[in-house]
Design a protein around this motif. Structure first.
Motif, PDB file in Angstrom:
ATOM      1  N   LEU A  82      25.803 -12.303 -50.290  1.00 33.11           N
ATOM      2  CA  LEU A  82      27.114 -11.711 -50.516  1.00 33.11           C
ATOM      3  C   LEU A  82      27.835 -12.449 -51.631  1.00 33.11           C
ATOM      4  O   LEU A  82      27.811 -13.686 -51.690  1.00 33.11           O
ATOM      5  CB  LEU A  82      27.984 -11.773 -49.259  1.00 33.11           C
ATOM      6  N   ARG A  83      28.490 -11.681 -52.494  1.00 35.50           N
ATOM      7  CA  ARG A  83      29.382 -12.247 -53.496  1.00 35.50           C
ATOM      8  C   ARG A  83      30.727 -11.546 -53.355  1.00 35.50           C
ATOM      9  O   ARG A  83      30.811 -10.326 -53.475  1.00 35.50           O
ATOM     10  CB  ARG A  83      28.833 -12.037 -54.911  1.00 35.50           C
ATOM     11  N   ILE A  84      31.762 -12.319 -53.075  1.00 36.32           N
ATOM     12  CA  ILE A  84      33.083 -11.724 -52.898  1.00 36.32           C
ATOM     13  C   ILE A  84      33.574 -11.195 -54.242  1.00 36.32           C
ATOM     14  O   ILE A  84      33.673 -11.938 -55.217  1.00 36.32           O
ATOM     15  CB  ILE A  84      34.083 -12.737 -52.322  1.00 36.32           C
ATOM     16  N   ILE A  85      33.863  -9.891 -54.272  1.00 36.89           N
ATOM     17  CA  ILE A  85      34.401  -9.266 -55.477  1.00 36.89           C
ATOM     18  C   ILE A  85      35.907  -9.451 -55.539  1.00 36.89           C
ATOM     19  O   ILE A  85      36.479  -9.805 -56.571  1.00 36.89           O
ATOM     20  CB  ILE A  85      34.062  -7.763 -55.498  1.00 36.89           C
ATOM     21  N   GLY A  86      36.559  -9.190 -54.413  1.00 35.61           N
ATOM     22  CA  GLY A  86      38.004  -9.318 -54.386  1.00 35.61           C
ATOM     23  C   GLY A  86      38.558  -8.994 -53.020  1.00 35.61           C
ATOM     24  O   GLY A  86      37.842  -8.503 -52.132  1.00 35.61           O
ATOM     25  N   THR A  87      39.822  -9.281 -52.839  1.00 32.73           N
ATOM     26  CA  THR A  87      40.519  -8.988 -51.592  1.00 32.73           C
ATOM     27  C   THR A  87      41.847  -8.319 -51.909  1.00 32.73           C
ATOM     28  O   THR A  87      42.375  -8.435 -53.020  1.00 32.73           O
ATOM     29  CB  THR A  87      40.784 -10.263 -50.766  1.00 32.73           C
ATOM     30  N   ALA A  88      42.369  -7.601 -50.924  1.00 34.12           N
ATOM     31  CA  ALA A  88      43.678  -6.965 -51.039  1.00 34.12           C
ATOM     32  C   ALA A  88      44.306  -6.928 -49.657  1.00 34.12           C
ATOM     33  O   ALA A  88      43.606  -7.056 -48.641  1.00 34.12           O
ATOM     34  CB  ALA A  88      43.549  -5.561 -51.623  1.00 34.12           C
ATOM     35  N   HIS A  89      45.611  -6.734 -49.602  1.00 36.38           N
ATOM     36  CA  HIS A  89      46.324  -6.799 -48.321  1.00 36.38           C
ATOM     37  C   HIS A  89      47.388  -5.715 -48.250  1.00 36.38           C
ATOM     38  O   HIS A  89      47.994  -5.347 -49.265  1.00 36.38           O
ATOM     39  CB  HIS A  89      46.996  -8.168 -48.145  1.00 36.38           C
ATOM     40  N   ILE A  90      47.597  -5.207 -47.048  1.00 36.97           N
ATOM     41  CA  ILE A  90      48.750  -4.360 -46.757  1.00 36.97           C
ATOM     42  C   ILE A  90      49.603  -5.112 -45.744  1.00 36.97           C
ATOM     43  O   ILE A  90      49.111  -5.538 -44.691  1.00 36.97           O
ATOM     44  CB  ILE A  90      48.336  -2.986 -46.219  1.00 36.97           C
ATOM     45  N   ALA A  91      50.868  -5.293 -46.055  1.00 38.94           N
ATOM     46  CA  ALA A  91      51.748  -6.131 -45.247  1.00 38.94           C
ATOM     47  C   ALA A  91      51.989  -5.521 -43.879  1.00 38.94           C
ATOM     48  O   ALA A  91      52.040  -4.294 -43.726  1.00 38.94           O
ATOM     49  CB  ALA A  91      53.074  -6.332 -45.970  1.00 38.94           C
ATOM     50  N   PRO A  92      52.146  -6.359 -42.863  1.00 36.50           N
ATOM     51  CA  PRO A  92      52.486  -5.840 -41.532  1.00 36.50           C
ATOM     52  C   PRO A  92      53.841  -5.148 -41.564  1.00 36.50           C
ATOM     53  O   PRO A  92      54.731  -5.519 -42.330  1.00 36.50           O
ATOM     54  CB  PRO A  92      52.517  -7.099 -40.661  1.00 36.50           C
ATOM     55  N   GLY A  93      53.980  -4.113 -40.735  1.00 31.70           N
ATOM     56  CA  GLY A  93      55.240  -3.390 -40.688  1.00 31.70           C
ATOM     57  C   GLY A  93      55.371  -2.304 -41.745  1.00 31.70           C
ATOM     58  O   GLY A  93      56.411  -1.646 -41.812  1.00 31.70           O
ATOM     59  N   THR A  94      54.332  -2.085 -42.552  1.00 31.43           N
ATOM     60  CA  THR A  94      54.380  -1.039 -43.565  1.00 31.43           C
ATOM     61  C   THR A  94      54.463   0.328 -42.894  1.00 31.43           C
ATOM     62  O   THR A  94      53.635   0.665 -42.040  1.00 31.43           O
ATOM     63  CB  THR A  94      53.136  -1.098 -44.471  1.00 31.43           C
ATOM     64  N   GLU A  95      55.457   1.103 -43.252  1.00 32.74           N
ATOM     65  CA  GLU A  95      55.656   2.436 -42.674  1.00 32.74           C
ATOM     66  C   GLU A  95      54.987   3.479 -43.557  1.00 32.74           C
ATOM     67  O   GLU A  95      55.120   3.444 -44.784  1.00 32.74           O
ATOM     68  CB  GLU A  95      57.142   2.741 -42.536  1.00 32.74           C
ATOM     69  N   TRP A  96      54.269   4.401 -42.918  1.00 32.11           N
ATOM     70  CA  TRP A  96      53.637   5.480 -43.676  1.00 32.11           C
ATOM     71  C   TRP A  96      53.453   6.690 -42.771  1.00 32.11           C
ATOM     72  O   TRP A  96      52.865   6.592 -41.690  1.00 32.11           O
ATOM     73  CB  TRP A  96      52.262   5.049 -44.214  1.00 32.11           C
ATOM     74  N   GLY A  97      53.979   7.848 -43.198  1.00 29.28           N
ATOM     75  CA  GLY A  97      53.756   9.098 -42.487  1.00 29.28           C
ATOM     76  C   GLY A  97      54.219   9.083 -41.047  1.00 29.28           C
ATOM     77  O   GLY A  97      53.467   9.458 -40.155  1.00 29.28           O
ATOM     78  N   ALA A  98      55.441   8.651 -40.793  1.00 32.47           N
ATOM     79  CA  ALA A  98      56.005   8.600 -39.437  1.00 32.47           C
ATOM     80  C   ALA A  98      55.222   7.687 -38.518  1.00 32.47           C
ATOM     81  O   ALA A  98      55.140   7.915 -37.310  1.00 32.47           O
ATOM     82  CB  ALA A  98      56.114  10.001 -38.830  1.00 32.47           C
ATOM     83  N   SER A  99      54.636   6.655 -39.076  1.00 37.73           N
ATOM     84  CA  SER A  99      53.889   5.685 -38.277  1.00 37.73           C
ATOM     85  C   SER A  99      53.983   4.321 -38.936  1.00 37.73           C
ATOM     86  O   SER A  99      54.256   4.212 -40.132  1.00 37.73           O
ATOM     87  CB  SER A  99      52.417   6.098 -38.152  1.00 37.73           C
ATOM     88  N   THR A 100      53.745   3.296 -38.134  1.00 42.15           N
ATOM     89  CA  THR A 100      53.600   1.947 -38.662  1.00 42.15           C
ATOM     90  C   THR A 100      52.124   1.711 -38.921  1.00 42.15           C
ATOM     91  O   THR A 100      51.295   1.800 -38.004  1.00 42.15           O
ATOM     92  CB  THR A 100      54.138   0.903 -37.682  1.00 42.15           C
ATOM     93  N   PHE A 101      51.779   1.423 -40.167  1.00 41.97           N
ATOM     94  CA  PHE A 101      50.386   1.189 -40.519  1.00 41.97           C
ATOM     95  C   PHE A 101      49.933  -0.148 -39.944  1.00 41.97           C
ATOM     96  O   PHE A 101      50.634  -1.148 -40.060  1.00 41.97           O
ATOM     97  CB  PHE A 101      50.225   1.181 -42.041  1.00 41.97           C
ATOM     98  N   GLY A 102      48.761  -0.150 -39.324  1.00 42.67           N
ATOM     99  CA  GLY A 102      48.224  -1.395 -38.780  1.00 42.67           C
ATOM    100  C   GLY A 102      47.247  -1.136 -37.664  1.00 42.67           C
ATOM    101  O   GLY A 102      46.928   0.015 -37.333  1.00 42.67           O
ATOM    102  N   GLY A 103      46.750  -2.203 -37.068  1.00 42.08           N
ATOM    103  CA  GLY A 103      45.790  -2.093 -35.992  1.00 42.08           C
ATOM    104  C   GLY A 103      44.465  -1.510 -36.445  1.00 42.08           C
ATOM    105  O   GLY A 103      43.748  -0.909 -35.630  1.00 42.08           O
ATOM    106  N   ILE A 104      44.105  -1.682 -37.705  1.00 44.55           N
ATOM    107  CA  ILE A 104      42.913  -1.027 -38.247  1.00 44.55           C
ATOM    108  C   ILE A 104      41.660  -1.718 -37.706  1.00 44.55           C
ATOM    109  O   ILE A 104      41.407  -2.892 -37.965  1.00 44.55           O
ATOM    110  CB  ILE A 104      42.919  -1.032 -39.780  1.00 44.55           C
ATOM    111  N   SER A 105      40.875  -0.950 -36.948  1.00 45.45           N
ATOM    112  CA  SER A 105      39.709  -1.512 -36.270  1.00 45.45           C
ATOM    113  C   SER A 105      38.392  -0.938 -36.759  1.00 45.45           C
ATOM    114  O   SER A 105      37.326  -1.416 -36.356  1.00 45.45           O
ATOM    115  CB  SER A 105      39.820  -1.268 -34.759  1.00 45.45           C
ATOM    116  N   GLY A 106      38.430   0.091 -37.598  1.00 45.34           N
ATOM    117  CA  GLY A 106      37.206   0.677 -38.116  1.00 45.34           C
ATOM    118  C   GLY A 106      37.455   1.312 -39.462  1.00 45.34           C
ATOM    119  O   GLY A 106      38.575   1.737 -39.779  1.00 45.34           O
ATOM    120  N   ILE A 107      36.391   1.369 -40.273  1.00 44.71           N
ATOM    121  CA  ILE A 107      36.493   1.927 -41.619  1.00 44.71           C
ATOM    122  C   ILE A 107      35.169   2.587 -41.970  1.00 44.71           C
ATOM    123  O   ILE A 107      34.100   2.118 -41.570  1.00 44.71           O
ATOM    124  CB  ILE A 107      36.847   0.821 -42.648  1.00 44.71           C
ATOM    125  N   ASP A 108      35.239   3.702 -42.716  1.00 41.31           N
ATOM    126  CA  ASP A 108      34.022   4.311 -43.242  1.00 41.31           C
ATOM    127  C   ASP A 108      34.382   5.129 -44.473  1.00 41.31           C
ATOM    128  O   ASP A 108      35.431   5.784 -44.517  1.00 41.31           O
ATOM    129  CB  ASP A 108      33.340   5.203 -42.201  1.00 41.31           C
TER     130      ASP A 108
END
Length: 412
Positions: free
Chosen positions: A52-78
């Motif tokens: 593995l070679r780390i290309i980069g990282t990014a972050h979304i801050a806690p408490g970010t509001e999007w679409g009548a919801s608080t973004f977070g708790g992300i447990s899966g991705i595809d």
């Protein structure tokens, strides 16, 4: 895994305190006879290139509001190979919005990663078309999902998603299929062995069940990963103690029949907890198909007050004995699948948050494969949703029979 409120409050010490002092994971040890130590990448003729070679990282801050919801708790991705967008599933059960999925765009190249762009949100829906209720106002006869993993089915119009269950109300782990807008398609009747028993003396542990899904390249079957060992198989891993193996089960999607099951031995938790309460554990937080016969297995560890750690392993699903007919695992009655260490994130110079999701990303311009990982912020102000893009040196030749490069469902 959804952490209890008191543990989330304990996490609030500070991000620096949580992630400081990363230690190398302890050598694998276990019950007598001890399981074999994992093979290091580059051993046994696998080549010497970094895995593995780390290309980069990014972050979304806690408490970010999007679409009548608080973004977070992300447990899966595809990643949807048809559109290039990523599907993110939230394990939120109680306070910020109904059970839901997000879509997002992630951009990177060989030198870095841009800020993620959230593009949509959809409520996950029950068979009657209504959104799932939250834990404060549950619907009689319907579980409140604890969503953990998500995988697109071939074509990118439907996806699988898992729930760890609603044990307090009598619901065990669930596997469902949904349309891209979150509409319900199917619920599988999982094998009885994957469900908790009435006396809670055997079967999966609460908050330690279907944490990962890996779709086979032909899209016909899925590997289902338990996060922790079954009760009758032994204790979870702790600091200095790898505990009991956990189980990975191969399910044929058309029939719902379990085809095979293998045991997987996690490492001991790398660090002791620093608080008088809270977890000190290591388990499997996601799995991903790496060709027709291999899985990448993400081990995520946490020690209360001492932060997170993660290791990535690779296993051959043809190895290890079939444990499907074994009511309990004990030394001598099975052989766990041997594992090869792909990367210890502590040695890559990267502090990790609560890594729970893993997906193939779009290949780099030179065709090399990319893994994208994401963390669950637990809706805690001391954490963030962390995205990691890493170039992956594959062990098998690209274009091998039955596998598409950098993907799991036969699509580029």
């Amino acid at each position: 895994m959804t952490m209890p409120a008191r543990v989330r409050r304990a996490l609030g010490l500070s991000c620096a305190a949580l992630l400081a002092g990363a230690a190398l994971l302890l050598p694998l040890a276990g019950c007598a006879p001890a399981p074999p130590a994992p093979t290091a990448w580059g051993a046994g003729g696998e080549g010497n290139a970094p895995a593995l070679r780390i290309i980069g990282t990014a972050h979304i801050a806690p408490g970010t509001e999007w679409g009548a919801s608080t973004f977070g708790g992300i447990s899966g991705i595809d990643r949807n190979p048809a559109t290039g967008e990523y599907l993110l599933i939230s394990d939120d059960r109680s306070q910020h919005a109904p059970a839901r999925i997000y879509t997002a765009r992630l951009a990177y190249d060989a030198h870095g990663m841009a800020q993620p762009e959230i593009t949509g949100v959809h409520w996950l829906r029950r068979a009657d078309g209504q959104p799932f209720a939250d834990a404060r106002r549950p619907t009689p006869g319907v579980d409140v999902p604890d969503a953990e993993s998500v995988r697109w089915l071939p074509g990118g119009r439907q996806f699988l998603w898992s729930s760890e269950g609603d044990f307090a109300r009598g619901f065990g782990p669930q596997l469902r299929a949904a349309r891209s807008d979150g509409g319900h398609l199917r619920t599988w009747a999982l094998p009885a062995a994957l469900q908790p028993t009435a006396d809670r003396r055997s079967g999966p542990r609460r908050n330690g069940t279907l944490e990962g899904i890996a779709l086979t390249p032909d899209g016909r079957s899925a590997w289902l990963a338990m996060e922790l060992p079954w009760l009758q198989d032994g204790p979870p891993a702790r600091h200095g103690q790898p505990g009991a193996p956990l189980r990975l089960t191969l399910l044929e999607l058309a029939s719902g029949q379990a085809l095979r099951q293998i045991a997987y031995q996690p490492d001991a938790a790398p660090r002791p907890r620093r608080l008088p309460f809270g977890p000190e554990l290591n388990g499997v937080s996601d799995i991903l198909a790496d060709g027709p016969h291999h899985l990448l297995v993400l081990e995520r560890a946490y020690a209360a007050g001492n932060g997170f750690a993660a290791r990535l392993y690779r296993i051959d699903t043809r190895t290890g004995s079939d444990t499907l007919a074994l009511p309990a695992l004990s030394p001598g009655n099975h052989t766990p699948a041997p594992k090869t260490l792909v990367a210890d994130f502590a040695t890559l110079g990267l502090g990790v948050d609560n890594l729970e999701g893993m997906s193939w990303g779009a290949p780099l311009a030179d065709g090399s494969c990319v893994l994208v990982l994401v963390s669950d912020d637990n809706f805690n102000p001391a954490q963030t949703t962390q995205f990691i893009a890493a170039q992956y040196q594959r062990q098998y030749r690209r274009g091998s029979a039955g596998n598409a490069p950098c993907g799991t469902t036969g699509a580029p």
